[in-house]
Design an enzyme around this catalytic site. Structure first.
Site, PDB file in Angstrom:
ATOM      1  N   ASP A 295       4.393   1.323   2.768  1.00  0.00           N
ATOM      2  CA  ASP A 295       3.634   2.551   2.919  1.00  0.00           C
ATOM      3  C   ASP A 295       2.664   2.718   1.743  1.00  0.00           C
ATOM      4  O   ASP A 295       3.072   3.187   0.705  1.00  0.00           O
ATOM      5  CB  ASP A 295       4.563   3.762   3.046  1.00  0.00           C
ATOM      6  N   GLU A 479       7.197  -0.947 -10.837  1.00  0.00           N
ATOM      7  CA  GLU A 479       7.430  -0.994  -9.391  1.00  0.00           C
ATOM      8  C   GLU A 479       6.586  -2.065  -8.714  1.00  0.00           C
ATOM      9  O   GLU A 479       7.032  -2.726  -7.778  1.00  0.00           O
ATOM     10  CB  GLU A 479       7.099   0.387  -8.823  1.00  0.00           C
TER      11      GLU A 479
END
Length: 524
Positions: A295, A479
């Protein structure tokens, strides 16, 4: 005697010169270099560079600076980092990454959660590891890659504890939510629970029976739509392919804006409405994109650029169906071990049919890649993405297909700092130039499984180098990363997060498989 006095005099001058240098401020000592760094704001905080320590003789550094004259801020920053140890920027040794990860695990561990009234938290009955940053609860597919690192670092009890948490979630909710929050209950994430169970060392028969029951219930969640397929050939997370075989898609049971990205979804739906699209359909597609874990990405966009054209539920994804195949194979194996021959035969048959459908519809021989399937256009999508490696990861490819995929990956997805997510630059976080830890591991493990060890090792080397370089500059495990420029990644709906569970896990797994990679880097 005269010569001795001369030598002593020269030595005194050197000492006086050294003492004089020691008394100079950075502005006096570094002159034009100092002025350039500060006025061009190479570092946001003006105090950063004044506290830097030269790596070699200042006069030699200044001579190189005058000769090279790095003008733009990027080149100037590179020059500074090559010649100075800058606090908070490059003062962390790359060799300390594994030590840093070991120190991080306790900071990412959370104890059992019993939600307070009105809280969005869901019950989690056992200790667990969270990704870090804004992700302060346990997430589904993140956890598999985190567990890889926990296994390397001897944290087996914590792996079993997390498996307990996920088993309890399936028993309580019928599936594992995207994350353990009420606003995630309407969707799951890429189903890695079956592969997580491979990491268990618990041989207790009662535990095995309970986990098998949970795994079968998770499979039922993903296949629930098979009972309501309409003329359009799709319901919930199930899609009927042209030959009647059943594959899966990402979906979400709700069609409202996501609670955690409410304003963003309202804005995207409004943009889509202006183009004549139903806002509720757009919102369901945004939610389905969130279930995918990607996403967001051009992979889900009709025009490959605008989020307002998202159409996730029209796509049959190769990664999801590869994981569903792995789930069915493991259910068959576990049922056989339990003596349930009917279950073993049922799921072995399901796995065989799914594998055949993947080969028939998701393999694009002329391009040497596995692809997603456009169920509306009835053909593979044109997007080349890192998801092409999932069939190798689960063993669904033939050796010939694996060799073709390896050649395609080397030619198109291999970047200086690891594996590209896609070949498109859109500003979305699951597109180029970003690379993500889970996709690196899927590629590394999948390629190695088929004997494509050189490419697997090269991806591992480049990725580990990116992580180590970035850690040396920031002191953080991130991340996502920019694998083109080997720096922190960007894009998406929120700032890049640090912590970070799956990066810690994958870096640790790479270091365990090829410990010489970091030794080679230290020699460089």
């Amino acid at each position: 005697m005269k010569r001795a006095r001369s030598i002593l005099g020269a030595l005194a001058l050197v000492l006086m010169s050294t003492a004089a240098l020691a008394q100079q401020s950075p502005a006096e000592l570094l002159g034009p270099l100092f002025e350039a760094v500060q006025t061009k704001r190479v570092f946001p905080d003006g105090k950063t560079f004044v506290d830097a320590v030269p790596k070699r003789d200042v006069r030699a550094i200044l001579a190189d600076y005058r000769r090279q004259q790095p003008a733009d801020p990027t080149a100037l920053r590179a020059f500074v980092l090559a010649n100075f140890t800058v606090p908070g920027v490059n003062d962390h040794a790359a060799t300390d990454v594994r030590q840093h990860v070991r120190a991080l695990w306790p900071m990412l561990i959370r104890q059992p959660v019993s939600p307070a009234p009105g809280s969005s938290a869901l019950r989690v009955p056992a200790p667990h590891v969270v990704p870090g940053g804004r992700f302060r609860e346990i997430y589904y597919w993140d956890s598999y890659f985190t567990m890889l690192g926990l296994a390397v670092d001897g944290q087996q009890p914590l792996i079993e504890s997390m498996l307990e948490a996920f088993t309890a979630s399936i028993e309580e909710h019928g599936h594992i939510p995207n994350g353990m929050r009420t606003y995630y209950l309407s969707r799951s994430q890429p189903p890695f629970f079956a592969l997580m169970l491979d990491l268990s060392r618990n041989a207790d028969p009662a535990t095995a029976a309970r986990r098998l029951a949970a795994l079968r219930r998770e499979h039922a969640f993903w296949m629930k739509g098979a009972a309501c397929l309409d003329a359009g050939g799709a319901c919930l997370r199930v899609v009927r392919m042209p030959d009647g075989s059943l594959l899966n898609r990402y979906y979400d049971d709700r069609d409202t804006p996501r609670d955690e990205s409410f304003a963003e979804d309202v804005a995207t739906a409004a943009e889509a409405r202006a183009a004549g699209r139903d806002p509720r359909l757009v919102q369901r597609n945004l939610r389905a994109g969130a279930e995918s874990g990607w996403d967001f990405s051009s992979r889900w966009l009709a025009d490959g650029r605008s989020l307002a054209t998202i159409r996730t539920i029209d796509i049959v994804p190769v990664d999801l169906n590869s994981l569903m195949l792995a789930m069915e194979e493991r259910i068959a194996t576990r049922c056989a071990a339990a003596g349930d021959t009917a279950c073993a035969a049922e799921f072995a048959g399901s796995a065989q049919r799914r594998k055949a459908a993947i080969a028939r519809y998701l393999w694009v021989a002329r391009e040497g890649r596995f692809a997603d399937w456009d169920r509306i256009a009835q053909r593979p999508t044109p997007a080349l993405t890192a998801a092409t490696l999932f069939p190798l990861f689960v063993g669904a490819a033939t050796p010939g297909q694996a060799a073709r995929v390896a050649a395609t990956v080397r030619r198109t997805l291999l970047a200086p700092g690891g594996l590209r997510t896609t070949t498109s630059r859109t500003g979305l976080q699951w597109d180029s130039p970003n690379g993500w830890a889970p996709l690196q591991w899927v590629a590394i493990d999948g390629l190695a499984r088929y004997g494509q060890t050189d490419l697997a090792r090269e991806i591992a080397r480049r990725w580990a180098d990116t992580v180590a370089r970035t850690y040396a500059e920031t002191g953080k495990m991130l991340e996502k990363y920019d694998v083109e420029e080997r720096k922190p990644g960007g894009g998406g709906e929120y700032p890049t997060q640090d912590g970070f569970g799956w990066t810690n896990g994958v870096f640790s797994a790479i270091d365990e498989r090829w410990p010489d990679l970091m030794r080679e880097r230290r020699r460089d």
